[in-house]
Design an enzyme around this catalytic site. Sequence first.
Site, PDB file in Angstrom:
ATOM      1  N   GLU A   1      49.119  25.183  18.294  1.00  0.00           N
ATOM      2  CA  GLU A   1      49.368  26.627  18.374  1.00  0.00           C
ATOM      3  C   GLU A   1      50.787  26.926  18.846  1.00  0.00           C
ATOM      4  OE1 GLU A   1      46.470  28.913  20.596  1.00  0.00           O
ATOM      5  OE2 GLU A   1      45.153  29.054  18.855  1.00  0.00           O
TER       6      GLU A   1
ATOM      7  N   HIS B   1      37.951   2.062  12.768  1.00  0.00           N
ATOM      8  CA  HIS B   1      36.972   1.682  11.749  1.00  0.00           C
ATOM      9  C   HIS B   1      36.679   2.862  10.830  1.00  0.00           C
ATOM     10  CE1 HIS B   1      36.014  -2.189  13.742  1.00  0.00           C
ATOM     11  NE2 HIS B   1      36.552  -1.529  14.767  1.00  0.00           N
TER      12      HIS B   1
ATOM     13  N   LYS C   1      41.275  36.363  11.227  1.00  0.00           N
ATOM     14  CA  LYS C   1      40.478  37.411  11.873  1.00  0.00           C
ATOM     15  C   LYS C   1      40.463  38.669  11.014  1.00  0.00           C
ATOM     16  CE  LYS C   1      41.392  36.039  16.659  1.00  0.00           C
ATOM     17  NZ  LYS C   1      42.043  36.432  17.897  1.00  0.00           N
TER      18      LYS C   1
HETATM   19  O1  PA5 Z   1      45.656  29.757  23.315  1.00  0.00           O
HETATM   20  C1  PA5 Z   1      45.281  30.870  22.983  1.00  0.00           C
HETATM   21  O2  PA5 Z   1      45.874  31.894  23.338  1.00  0.00           O
HETATM   22  C2  PA5 Z   1      44.035  31.040  22.145  1.00  0.00           C
HETATM   23  O3  PA5 Z   1      43.498  29.821  21.780  1.00  0.00           O
HETATM   24  C3  PA5 Z   1      42.988  31.815  22.920  1.00  0.00           C
HETATM   25  O4  PA5 Z   1      42.687  31.122  24.107  1.00  0.00           O
HETATM   26  C4  PA5 Z   1      41.734  32.029  22.098  1.00  0.00           C
HETATM   27  O5  PA5 Z   1      42.054  32.649  20.885  1.00  0.00           O
HETATM   28  C5  PA5 Z   1      40.735  32.891  22.859  1.00  0.00           C
HETATM   29  O6  PA5 Z   1      41.282  34.115  23.200  1.00  0.00           O
HETATM   30  P1  PA5 Z   1      40.645  35.014  24.314  1.00  0.00           P
HETATM   31  O7  PA5 Z   1      40.694  34.264  25.608  1.00  0.00           O
HETATM   32  O8  PA5 Z   1      41.487  36.243  24.337  1.00  0.00           O
HETATM   33  O9  PA5 Z   1      39.213  35.299  23.928  1.00  0.00           O
END
Ligand code: PA5
Length: 427
Positions: free
Chosen positions: A281, A302, A416
Amino acid sequence: MAISLDRSHVTDALHTLDTDRTALDDLALDAHRRVLEGETESPDMLGWRELLLSPDDALLESVIEVASEIRERADVLLCIGIGGSYLGAEAVMDALVPPFSSDGPEILFAGHHLGPDYHTRLFDYLEGKSVYVNVISKSGTTLEPALAFRMARRFLEERFDDADRRVIATTDAAKGTLHDFAIEQGYRRYIVPDDVGGRFSVVTPVGLLPIAVAGIDVRSMFYGAVSEARDFTDADASSAVLQYAADRYAFHEAGYATEVMAVMDPRLRGIGAWWQQLFGESEGKEGKGLFPVVLQYTTDLHSVGQYVQQGQRTMVESFLRIDDADAGPSVSEIDGNADGLNYLAGKPYGFINEKAYQGTAEAHLEGDVPNWTLTLPRLDAEHVGRLLSFYMHAVAVSGTMLDVNPFNQPGVETYKQKMFSLLGKPE
Ligand code: PA5
């Protein structure tokens, strides 16, 4: 004791890339300085570093107190969250809760996917048990955890007079559906600071509360992360974290596309899954970044081991291992040597695993997969904390070197929007 980085299996490959090491080290040092001095993109998202440099002991003690109540009263703690809101806690538990043990409440996860069967069977399984819920969502609006929490609330309300006391909400300080609802219901709350992104939040109550409920020494883990973060303050270009970031950048610029994290112990697999999110990310945007994949050796040797050895040559590999050659049961000697294993008699599992690692690292190097090795002197709370800190700093530096914003994740919104449109979500 510090985490060590062995670079002996990347140096030849880096030489052939003809990189100007001095320029590369300078670039890493400059990115490091920008992280320390708050000059990165989104400088307002460096709160994870601040909270390690100025620890809030009162918050830590409050988390430990609530965790002890849950440990006393619950059969199950249900942690509801997705992405950064659960991967850190799961990683630390995988690493530090001994397998086959049953100390304290069982910790289960929900809302980390939309699997229909899982969510049906989960609530069937909870029947008759004393359940506490930690709902974790920074935004307070993410669909997966919001749906699971709706089910969990109903479950608690229909079974327990103290249903609201059994919910701990970890969310934004001031806004979001979960925040508003928690206030309305009078839930106990912990805050995900505005300046800490989800994937950096394992050192906030997002990670700390479930980790403490799991019976892990959360103080040592947190202070391990603190020590590592403090050590970075005067890191120079030769430090492990900057060498790792600089090498990765060199491989990236030379066209390498994938970094395999190869964990040599199943307890490290969760750390690998957390690392995968952290790097994926943080770096994977604007057409850049090494695609992070975690594999567990020797299991996956494996399976996709064949690909690593001989598939497309665009891969680097980082081994993550524990210095535990003397650990585990030793092979016994047997009369007759029917299975031919007497040559290993007296050798512990840790020794055999170490040789498997050494052999694999050499084989992959021969197969043109340059590889680093990160070694933890031991797997305990302190070193897990140190490791988390190491990778968070490494990705902040490496994302900055790549000239991307390591703290946002705009690409996550695309699925989303499509999903919500298909679901008919009102504007
Ligand atoms: O690293 C991030 O920001 C994302 O992976 C969020 O943690 C994830 O999308 C969950 O978001 P939220 O905590 O707002 O529900």
